[in-house]
Motif scaffolding. Sequence first.
Motif, PDB file in Angstrom:
ATOM      1  N   MET A 115      36.566 -24.834 -44.287  1.00  0.00           N
ATOM      2  CA  MET A 115      37.232 -26.274 -44.851  1.00  0.00           C
ATOM      3  C   MET A 115      38.003 -26.532 -43.959  1.00  0.00           C
ATOM      4  SD  MET A 115      40.528 -26.120 -47.364  1.00  0.00           S
ATOM      5  CE  MET A 115      41.219 -25.869 -45.779  1.00  0.00           C
ATOM      6  N   THR A 116      38.103 -27.756 -43.414  1.00  0.00           N
ATOM      7  CA  THR A 116      38.953 -28.424 -42.389  1.00  0.00           C
ATOM      8  C   THR A 116      39.973 -29.093 -42.929  1.00  0.00           C
ATOM      9  OG1 THR A 116      36.988 -29.679 -41.308  1.00  0.00           O
ATOM     10  CG2 THR A 116      39.381 -30.112 -40.655  1.00  0.00           C
ATOM     11  N   ASP A 117      41.644 -28.524 -42.305  1.00  0.00           N
ATOM     12  CA  ASP A 117      42.717 -29.058 -43.202  1.00  0.00           C
ATOM     13  C   ASP A 117      43.107 -30.053 -43.082  1.00  0.00           C
ATOM     14  OD1 ASP A 117      43.413 -26.230 -44.472  1.00  0.00           O
ATOM     15  OD2 ASP A 117      44.164 -26.142 -42.634  1.00  0.00           O
ATOM     16  N   LEU A 118      43.906 -31.115 -43.703  1.00  0.00           N
ATOM     17  CA  LEU A 118      44.512 -32.354 -43.882  1.00  0.00           C
ATOM     18  C   LEU A 118      45.781 -32.142 -43.107  1.00  0.00           C
ATOM     19  CD1 LEU A 118      43.384 -33.290 -47.504  1.00  0.00           C
ATOM     20  CD2 LEU A 118      42.481 -34.096 -44.890  1.00  0.00           C
ATOM     21  N   PRO A 119      46.522 -32.967 -42.616  1.00  0.00           N
ATOM     22  CA  PRO A 119      47.861 -33.079 -42.620  1.00  0.00           C
ATOM     23  C   PRO A 119      48.949 -33.374 -43.709  1.00  0.00           C
ATOM     24  CG  PRO A 119      47.347 -35.266 -42.139  1.00  0.00           C
ATOM     25  CD  PRO A 119      45.882 -34.450 -42.340  1.00  0.00           C
ATOM     26  N   TRP A 120      48.860 -33.159 -44.757  1.00  0.00           N
ATOM     27  CA  TRP A 120      49.988 -32.564 -45.817  1.00  0.00           C
ATOM     28  C   TRP A 120      49.020 -31.967 -47.158  1.00  0.00           C
ATOM     29  CZ3 TRP A 120      45.424 -36.806 -46.158  1.00  0.00           C
ATOM     30  CH2 TRP A 120      46.185 -37.628 -45.405  1.00  0.00           C
ATOM     31  N   GLY A 121      49.639 -31.363 -47.451  1.00  0.00           N
ATOM     32  CA  GLY A 121      49.806 -30.719 -47.985  1.00  0.00           C
ATOM     33  C   GLY A 121      49.049 -31.104 -49.393  1.00  0.00           C
ATOM     34  N   PRO A 122      48.439 -29.746 -50.467  1.00  0.00           N
ATOM     35  CA  PRO A 122      47.400 -30.359 -51.623  1.00  0.00           C
ATOM     36  C   PRO A 122      47.237 -31.539 -52.862  1.00  0.00           C
ATOM     37  CG  PRO A 122      48.239 -28.327 -51.769  1.00  0.00           C
ATOM     38  CD  PRO A 122      49.047 -29.127 -50.321  1.00  0.00           C
ATOM     39  N   ALA A 123      49.046 -32.229 -53.071  1.00  0.00           N
ATOM     40  CA  ALA A 123      48.884 -33.003 -53.583  1.00  0.00           C
ATOM     41  C   ALA A 123      49.101 -34.156 -53.271  1.00  0.00           C
ATOM     42  CB  ALA A 123      49.905 -32.442 -54.667  1.00  0.00           C
ATOM     43  N   LEU A 124      47.752 -35.486 -53.537  1.00  0.00           N
ATOM     44  CA  LEU A 124      47.736 -36.833 -53.343  1.00  0.00           C
ATOM     45  C   LEU A 124      48.371 -37.234 -54.176  1.00  0.00           C
ATOM     46  CD1 LEU A 124      44.844 -36.242 -51.143  1.00  0.00           C
ATOM     47  CD2 LEU A 124      47.608 -35.305 -50.556  1.00  0.00           C
ATOM     48  N   LEU A 125      49.137 -38.505 -54.973  1.00  0.00           N
ATOM     49  CA  LEU A 125      49.623 -38.852 -55.256  1.00  0.00           C
ATOM     50  C   LEU A 125      49.416 -40.894 -54.859  1.00  0.00           C
ATOM     51  CD1 LEU A 125      50.849 -39.587 -58.267  1.00  0.00           C
ATOM     52  CD2 LEU A 125      52.851 -39.256 -56.891  1.00  0.00           C
ATOM     53  N   PHE A 126      48.600 -40.811 -56.327  1.00  0.00           N
ATOM     54  CA  PHE A 126      48.238 -42.287 -56.504  1.00  0.00           C
ATOM     55  C   PHE A 126      49.638 -43.536 -56.808  1.00  0.00           C
ATOM     56  CE2 PHE A 126      43.503 -41.242 -56.561  1.00  0.00           C
ATOM     57  CZ  PHE A 126      43.192 -42.039 -55.425  1.00  0.00           C
ATOM     58  N   CYS A 127      49.733 -44.634 -56.081  1.00  0.00           N
ATOM     59  CA  CYS A 127      50.320 -45.455 -56.639  1.00  0.00           C
ATOM     60  C   CYS A 127      50.054 -46.784 -56.242  1.00  0.00           C
ATOM     61  CB  CYS A 127      51.865 -45.136 -55.899  1.00  0.00           C
ATOM     62  SG  CYS A 127      53.093 -46.202 -56.139  1.00  0.00           S
ATOM     63  N   PRO A 128      50.116 -47.186 -57.824  1.00  0.00           N
ATOM     64  CA  PRO A 128      49.715 -49.074 -57.114  1.00  0.00           C
ATOM     65  C   PRO A 128      50.330 -49.847 -55.826  1.00  0.00           C
ATOM     66  CG  PRO A 128      50.211 -47.884 -59.668  1.00  0.00           C
ATOM     67  CD  PRO A 128      50.639 -47.445 -58.606  1.00  0.00           C
ATOM     68  N   ALA A 129      50.217 -50.710 -55.225  1.00  0.00           N
ATOM     69  CA  ALA A 129      50.591 -51.166 -54.635  1.00  0.00           C
ATOM     70  C   ALA A 129      50.949 -52.513 -54.850  1.00  0.00           C
ATOM     71  CB  ALA A 129      49.478 -51.750 -53.236  1.00  0.00           C
ATOM     72  N   ASP A 130      50.943 -52.676 -56.548  1.00  0.00           N
ATOM     73  CA  ASP A 130      51.770 -53.995 -56.531  1.00  0.00           C
ATOM     74  C   ASP A 130      53.023 -52.838 -57.423  1.00  0.00           C
ATOM     75  OD1 ASP A 130      50.421 -52.710 -58.873  1.00  0.00           O
ATOM     76  OD2 ASP A 130      49.657 -54.956 -60.319  1.00  0.00           O
ATOM     77  N   ARG A 131      53.495 -52.020 -57.004  1.00  0.00           N
ATOM     78  CA  ARG A 131      55.165 -51.375 -57.716  1.00  0.00           C
ATOM     79  C   ARG A 131      56.062 -50.774 -56.561  1.00  0.00           C
ATOM     80  NH1 ARG A 131      56.075 -50.394 -63.232  1.00  0.00           N
ATOM     81  NH2 ARG A 131      57.976 -49.938 -62.104  1.00  0.00           N
TER      82      ARG A 131
END
Length: 269
Positions: free
Chosen positions: A1-17
């Motif tokens: 596994m290659t790591d990402l520069p963030w922790g493990p929880a990626l949260l979607f947010c609508p761009a129109d909000r």
Amino acid sequence: MTDLPWGPALLFCPADRPDRYAKALERADAVIIDLEDAVDPGARPAAREALLASGLDPARVIVRVNPAGTLDHVADVQAVRASPYRTVMLAKAERVSDFAALDGLRVIALCETAAGVLAAGDLASTGGVIALMWGAEDLVASLGGTASRHADGSYRSVAVHARSAVLIAAGAWGKAAIDTVHVDIGDLGGLAAEAEDASAVGFAATACIHPGQVDVIRAAYRPSDEEVAFARDLLAAAGEQSGVFRFRGHMVDGPVLRHAETVLRRAGS
């Protein structure tokens, strides 16, 4: 596994909000500002303006852009390039040529169609791609189906296959893999089980759609104190051994030592 520069929880947010941008980033390890499915097509121009007016930490922002070959894709990429954000998630990635307009950006290729899953290896091999993610609902829709899960909440076999295929393609090219969202927001037990499995098999992160899912994901990826202690003891014992050896009733060889190293790396992060 290659790591990402963030922790493990990626949260979607609508761009129109835009009123939710900062709150989402505060709760999660990174926020995915979504210009695609979460935004009505008629609201996308205003959503791009909101993106440009935002002042979030660029290091923790991912912008999901519309699929290549669409007018929205062109406008989305123009907006990203005019912003400080340099990581994009390309919706419905299916071929290397889909990255033509994304040169110089860090790309997460979202394999969420039959063609995208089949092309996962080619996508992962492309420069600029830092990770692959898979998507269950669009995948099943691309196949003419109606449901990615059984009535008990478990994935149907085609979704399990796609998840594995994308993970293996990412790993083969040294790229990170991101597990897809758990759409049943109230099913925290099901989310925990899927995130624990994702962590165990090598996913670097899990995407989510509600702030209440973040802590569940973080807990699933965080090794327990017992796992950390065992890994430390195992690696310490390995320094006094050569070749395969026995440790607390377990056979230990190279892969097992790498598992222990991953546990400690995750604990440190």
